[in-house]
Design an enzyme around this catalytic site. Structure first.
Site, PDB file in Angstrom:
ATOM      1  N   TRP A  28       7.145 -24.254  17.947  1.00  0.00           N
ATOM      2  CA  TRP A  28       6.097 -24.138  18.949  1.00  0.00           C
ATOM      3  C   TRP A  28       5.996 -25.379  19.821  1.00  0.00           C
ATOM      4  CZ3 TRP A  28       3.661 -20.905  21.748  1.00  0.00           C
ATOM      5  CH2 TRP A  28       2.476 -21.265  22.404  1.00  0.00           C
ATOM      6  N   GLU A  64       4.267 -16.992  23.026  1.00  0.00           N
ATOM      7  CA  GLU A  64       4.682 -16.800  21.625  1.00  0.00           C
ATOM      8  C   GLU A  64       6.028 -16.084  21.576  1.00  0.00           C
ATOM      9  OE1 GLU A  64       3.534 -18.057  18.883  1.00  0.00           O
ATOM     10  OE2 GLU A  64       1.519 -18.701  19.413  1.00  0.00           O
ATOM     11  N   TYR A  72      -3.532 -29.910  20.936  1.00  0.00           N
ATOM     12  CA  TYR A  72      -3.537 -28.439  20.946  1.00  0.00           C
ATOM     13  C   TYR A  72      -4.395 -27.916  19.794  1.00  0.00           C
ATOM     14  CZ  TYR A  72      -1.676 -23.697  20.370  1.00  0.00           C
ATOM     15  OH  TYR A  72      -1.544 -22.336  20.207  1.00  0.00           O
TER      16      TYR A  72
END
Length: 195
Positions: free
Chosen positions: A54, A46, A24
Site C-alpha cells: 500500500w 485498492e 495515513y
C-alpha cells in the site's frame, strides 16, 4: 498487527515505521467515508495496490489524482485509448494497463449507477445497514464472508480488481470495518464518535 508505543501514542504497528503511513493511519484509515466519489477513488486505488504494498500507492496518490482527473468519475468515464496510452507513459503512477482500463470501466459503472439514482455511497454502506462493523482488535483477517459478498456484487456489476481481499482492505480503509488494534488510540476515538 500488534501494538507499539511510539511518540507516547499507541498505534497499529503497520503504521509506525514510515511517516507517510503514520499520517495515513492517524488521519484517514478506518474513518467512515460517506462521500461517493471518495469511496470510489479508494476502491480504485485498492485495485492498483493488488500485488503491491500500500505504501507504493500512497506515495503515488497525488500523481494518480492528477492522472485520473481528480478521480472525477464523470471525467474518467470518457477516457479513451489516447488516455490509456497517456497513462501507460506516466511514470508517476502504477502503469498496469488492465488496472487502468478497470478504473475507466469502474468510472462508467459508477456513472451508470448514479444516473439511475443509485448513490455509490448508499450502495457501499447497504451491506452493513449504514453502520461500521467493529472488529475485535485482536483477530486479523485478509477477507471475510462480507468482503466476499461485496466482491461478488461488484463483479456482477462489471467492476474489476475487486476480489475479496482487495475489498476487505478497502472496507478497512474507508471505515466500513474498524480494524484498528485493540489498544490503538484511533480505535478508541472512532468507537467514541459512534457512541
Amino acid at each position: 498487527m500488534k501494538m507499539t508505543t511510539g511518540e507516547q501514542i499507541d498505534r497499529c504497528t503497520w503504521s509506525v515505521n514510515d511517516p507517510l503511513m503514520r499520517h495515513y493511519h492517524d488521519t484517514e484509515w478506518g474513518i467512515p467515508i460517506r462521500d461517493s466519489q471518495l469511496l470510489w477513488e479508494m476502491l480504485m486505488l485498492e485495485g492498483f495496490q493488488a500485488g503491491l504494498a500500500w505504501i507504493i500507492v500512497l506515495r503515488k496518490r497525488e500523481a494518480f489524482r492528477k492522472a485520473f482527473a481528480g478521480f472525477d468519475p464523470a471525467r474518467v468515464a470518457i477516457f479513451d485509448e489516447q488516455d490509456v496510452l497517456r497513462l501507460m507513459a506516466d511514470s508517476g503512477i502504477i502503469r498496469a494497463k488492465a488496472k487502468i482500463e478497470a478504473t475507466i470501466r469502474g468510472a462508467q459503472i459508477y456513472c451508470d449507477m448514479e444516473s439511475r439514482g443509485e448513490s455509490f455511497s448508499d450502495f457501499c454502506w447497504s451491506f452493513t445497514d449504514g453502520e461500521p462493523i467493529q472488529g475485535d482488535g485482536k483477530t486479523w483477517v485478509t477477507n471475510s464472508p462480507l468482503s466476499t459478498k461485496i466482491s461478488k456484487e461488484l463483479k456482477r456489476r462489471g467492476f474489476k480488481f475487486v476480489g475479496p481481499t482487495i475489498v476487505y482492505a478497502w472496507m478497512q480503509a474507508v471505515g466500513i470495518v474498524n480494524d484498528h488494534a485493540a489498544d490503538c488510540y484511533r480505535r478508541k476515538q472512532l468507537i467514541q464518535k459512534l457512541g
